[in-house]
Design an enzyme around this catalytic site. Structure first.
Site, mmCIF file in Angstrom:
data_model
loop_
_atom_site.group_PDB
_atom_site.id
_atom_site.type_symbol
_atom_site.label_atom_id
_atom_site.label_comp_id
_atom_site.label_asym_id
_atom_site.label_seq_id
_atom_site.Cartn_x
_atom_site.Cartn_y
_atom_site.Cartn_z
ATOM 1 N N GLY A 130 0.822 -1.194 0.000
ATOM 2 C CA GLY A 130 0.000 0.000 0.000
ATOM 3 C C GLY A 130 0.862 1.253 0.000
ATOM 4 N N CYS A 131 0.231 2.383 -0.266
ATOM 5 C CA CYS A 131 0.994 3.629 -0.381
ATOM 6 C C CYS A 131 1.595 4.055 0.960
ATOM 7 C CB CYS A 131 0.121 4.731 -0.969
ATOM 8 S SG CYS A 131 -1.450 5.008 -0.116
ATOM 9 N N PHE A 132 0.818 3.970 2.049
ATOM 10 C CA PHE A 132 1.363 4.339 3.361
ATOM 11 C C PHE A 132 2.464 3.376 3.822
ATOM 12 C CE2 PHE A 132 -2.810 6.599 3.896
ATOM 13 C CZ PHE A 132 -2.283 7.869 4.046
ATOM 14 N N ALA A 135 5.669 4.351 2.138
ATOM 15 C CA ALA A 135 6.267 5.570 2.691
ATOM 16 C C ALA A 135 6.878 5.337 4.063
ATOM 17 C CB ALA A 135 5.218 6.673 2.769
#
Length: 324
Positions: A130-132, A135
């Protein structure tokens, strides 16, 4: 010889970004596009700026029983929409699932490409992070690997652009509601929590049950900044050194002395990490920046596909970020 590629969910932001990257890839040929909201349209009707060579490709209704001959399939579907359908895709088609249905699922490899690239090359089923998680885990991995922080003390405060909510949008994501507004959401129960917890435990060998993760929507189009707090006696120099050793030779992870900004990664597959630490206060701050549609979605998906196909992992991903 070109590698035949299909994209499912091309109508959304993630699928559209995958299309943009595949269109410029030196070895990929887009031969199939599917999207529920745009079936029957030419690609140029949905994306007026698409390269001329793809303008007349007709977007089809997604049906795994009617796939053309493919080498790689990118799936960018909402959570819950891909598990059964992708199970019907032939085994010889390599799949990268950009959606959330297969992360840490049996038979699928978690594709955090900058941390576990060696696990991806021989696989045919990759679950994109996922994007989070992309990051947050990128700056955390070196600290966890070197035991510089306690894995059960991690607090993640993350900000994402509105495109992170997807093209479907909904109440709260329109201009009048999101402009000049900061919106926390998913407190204590965000769908990325289990994925982050499991990855932290996997890297550290310890427990991540104390994890706190709070995401926020901010009024920008794309980008994620994760500010992460944890207990540890390391110095800033030790954290930076750990990251530089961990990512030595990495094509996409940049370790920087100063705090990164979301603009640095916009439109790219880059990730920026930095650190500040105060051993007297038993405090380590880690910072991670990615483009939520790039490293947080389609960029990492293409990186994973490159590894699966035996290509240079940078193929099709060498463009500089958009600035300003």
């Amino acid at each position: 010889m070109s590698i035949r590629v299909g994209i499912v969910g091309i109508s959304g932001f993630g699928g559209g970004e995958a299309m943009r990257l595949v269109a410029g890839h030196p070895s990929f040929e887009l031969v199939y596009a599917a999207g529920e909201g745009s079936a029957g349209q030419r690609l140029a009707e949905r994306f007026p700026g698409v390269p001329a060579k793809l303008a007349d490709l007709v977007i089809e209704k997604w049906d795994p029983a009617r796939l053309p001959s493919l080498d790689v399939l990118f799936a960018s579907l909402p959570t819950g929409a891909s598990r059964d359908a992708l199970a019907r895709v032939p085994d010889d088609v390599k799949i990268v699932d950009i959606g959330g249905d297969h992360r840490y699922a049996d038979g699928w490899t978690y594709g955090l490409a900058d941390v576990w690239p060696q696990e991806i090359a021989s696989k045919t089923r990759i679950a994109n992070p996922g994007c989070f998680p992309a990051a947050a885990l990128t700056p955390l991995a070196p600290l966890l690997a070197d035991k510089l922080i306690s894995p059960d003390t991690i607090v993640i405060d993350a900000k994402t652009g509105i495109s992170g909510a997807g093209r479907g949008g909904g109440t709260g994501f329109g201009y009048a509601e999101s402009n000049e507004n900061l919106i926390p959401y998913g407190l204590l129960r965000h769908v990325h929590m289990p994925e982050i917890e499991r990855s932290i435990a996997r890297i550290s060998g310890g427990s991540a049950t104390g994890l706190v993760f709070t995401p926020h929507l901010v009024p920008m189009t794309r980008g994620i900044l994760a500010t992460i707090y944890a207990r540890g006696r390391a110095t800033t120099a030790q954290c930076l050194d750990a990251a530089r050793r961990f990512y030595e030779g990495s094509a996409f992870v940049r370790v920087t002395d100063k705090p990164p900004q979301t603009k640095w990664a916009a439109g790219s597959n880059l990730a920026f990490v930095s650190y500040a630490a105060d051993p007297e206060r038993n405090l380590v701050i880690a910072l991670g920046v990615v483009d939520n549609l790039g490293k947080g979605a389609a960029g990492q998906a293409v990186q994973n596909a490159n590894l699966m196909c035996g290509l240079p992992e940078t193929a099709g991903l060498e463009g500089a970020p958009v600035w300003p």
